[in-house]
Motif scaffolding. Structure first.
Motif, PDB file in Angstrom:
ATOM      1  N   SER A  67       0.855  -1.191   0.000  1.00 59.06           N
ATOM      2  CA  SER A  67       0.000   0.000   0.000  1.00 59.06           C
ATOM      3  C   SER A  67       0.894   1.244   0.000  1.00 59.06           C
ATOM      4  N   HIS A  87       3.235  10.279  -4.335  1.00 59.60           N
ATOM      5  CA  HIS A  87       2.329  10.798  -5.370  1.00 59.60           C
ATOM      6  C   HIS A  87       3.092  11.692  -6.342  1.00 59.60           C
ATOM      7  N   SER A 102       2.004   2.717 -10.027  1.00 55.95           N
ATOM      8  CA  SER A 102       1.132   1.934  -9.142  1.00 55.95           C
ATOM      9  C   SER A 102      -0.094   1.519  -9.946  1.00 55.95           C
ATOM     10  N   TRP A 103      -0.906   0.707  -9.342  1.00 57.08           N
ATOM     11  CA  TRP A 103      -2.211   0.393  -9.959  1.00 57.08           C
ATOM     12  C   TRP A 103      -3.252   0.459  -8.853  1.00 57.08           C
ATOM     13  N   ARG A 104      -4.501   0.363  -9.252  1.00 54.37           N
ATOM     14  CA  ARG A 104      -5.604   0.421  -8.281  1.00 54.37           C
ATOM     15  C   ARG A 104      -6.146  -0.988  -8.065  1.00 54.37           C
ATOM     16  N   ASN A 105      -6.377  -1.369  -6.840  1.00 56.30           N
ATOM     17  CA  ASN A 105      -6.978  -2.688  -6.592  1.00 56.30           C
ATOM     18  C   ASN A 105      -8.504  -2.556  -6.658  1.00 56.30           C
ATOM     19  N   ASN A 121     -10.178   0.233  -5.256  1.00 59.36           N
ATOM     20  CA  ASN A 121      -9.684   1.509  -5.776  1.00 59.36           C
ATOM     21  C   ASN A 121      -8.557   2.109  -4.927  1.00 59.36           C
ATOM     22  N   GLN A 122      -7.794   1.258  -4.251  1.00 62.09           N
ATOM     23  CA  GLN A 122      -6.644   1.738  -3.466  1.00 62.09           C
ATOM     24  C   GLN A 122      -5.363   1.537  -4.273  1.00 62.09           C
ATOM     25  N   ARG A 123      -4.459   2.458  -4.100  1.00 59.23           N
ATOM     26  CA  ARG A 123      -3.181   2.352  -4.812  1.00 59.23           C
ATOM     27  C   ARG A 123      -2.400   1.148  -4.297  1.00 59.23           C
ATOM     28  N   ARG A 124      -1.795   0.419  -5.205  1.00 60.08           N
ATOM     29  CA  ARG A 124      -0.938  -0.711  -4.827  1.00 60.08           C
ATOM     30  C   ARG A 124       0.355  -0.629  -5.629  1.00 60.08           C
ATOM     31  N   TYR A 125       1.448  -1.024  -4.978  1.00 60.86           N
ATOM     32  CA  TYR A 125       2.757  -0.994  -5.619  1.00 60.86           C
ATOM     33  C   TYR A 125       3.396  -2.371  -5.584  1.00 60.86           C
TER      34      TYR A 125
END
Ligand code: FES
Length: 145
Positions: free
Chosen positions: A7, A23, A33-36, A39-43
């Motif tokens: 996260s 950011h 990053s992508w969104r899970n 809709n949370q950012r994941r790296y």
């Protein structure tokens, strides 16, 4: 083994940076990053190495633009291998070497005349009598030669 997903908070904590910094790096295209589904950012875990290298390079005064150029050689779609990082560091070698030499020169010149016009050091009359180096340009002429 599934790739570790981190996260934004986990990355910020592990790298010792603010979430806003991540950011910012993302805005600059330095990390992805992508969104899970929530809709949370994941790296991916390799972002920890990228952020650490960015921080180290910035501490050395390397611009984000130069870091971005160097990172362009890294694969976006997979975790960079050692070879990828070797390729990156070789592209930076010259720049880093120049910085190292400048730092050594500064260290070695701090107790001598640097040709800045102050004429305050014992060696100034020898290296910069009557500030003759001013004719060569502004700043510490001897340091920048
Ligand atoms: S150190 Fe300033 S002129 Fe020599």
């Amino acid at each position: 083994m599934a790739e570790r997903e981190l996260s934004v908070g986990e990355v910020a904590k592990r790298c010792g940076v603010n979430v806003s910094t991540l950011h910012f790096y993302e805005e600059k295209g330095l990390i992805n990053s992508w969104r899970n589904p929530g809709n949370q950012r994941r790296y991916k875990a390799d972002v920890l190495r990228r952020v650490s290298v960015i921080k180290a390079a910035q501490k050395l005064g390397i611009s984000l633009q130069d870091i971005k150029l160097a990172f362009a050689s890294l694969p976006a779609s997979r975790t960079p291998t050692k070879q990828d990082w070797v390729k990156l560091s070789s592209s930076w070698q010259q720049q880093l070497e120049a910085r190292i030499q400048s730092m050594i020169k500064l260290k070695d010149s701090l107790d001598a005349c640097i040709g800045c016009g102050c004429l305050s050091m014992k060696t100034c009359p020898i290296y910069n009598p009557q500030d003759k180096l001013a004719t060569e340009g502004p700043g510490p002429v001897l340091l920048e030669r």
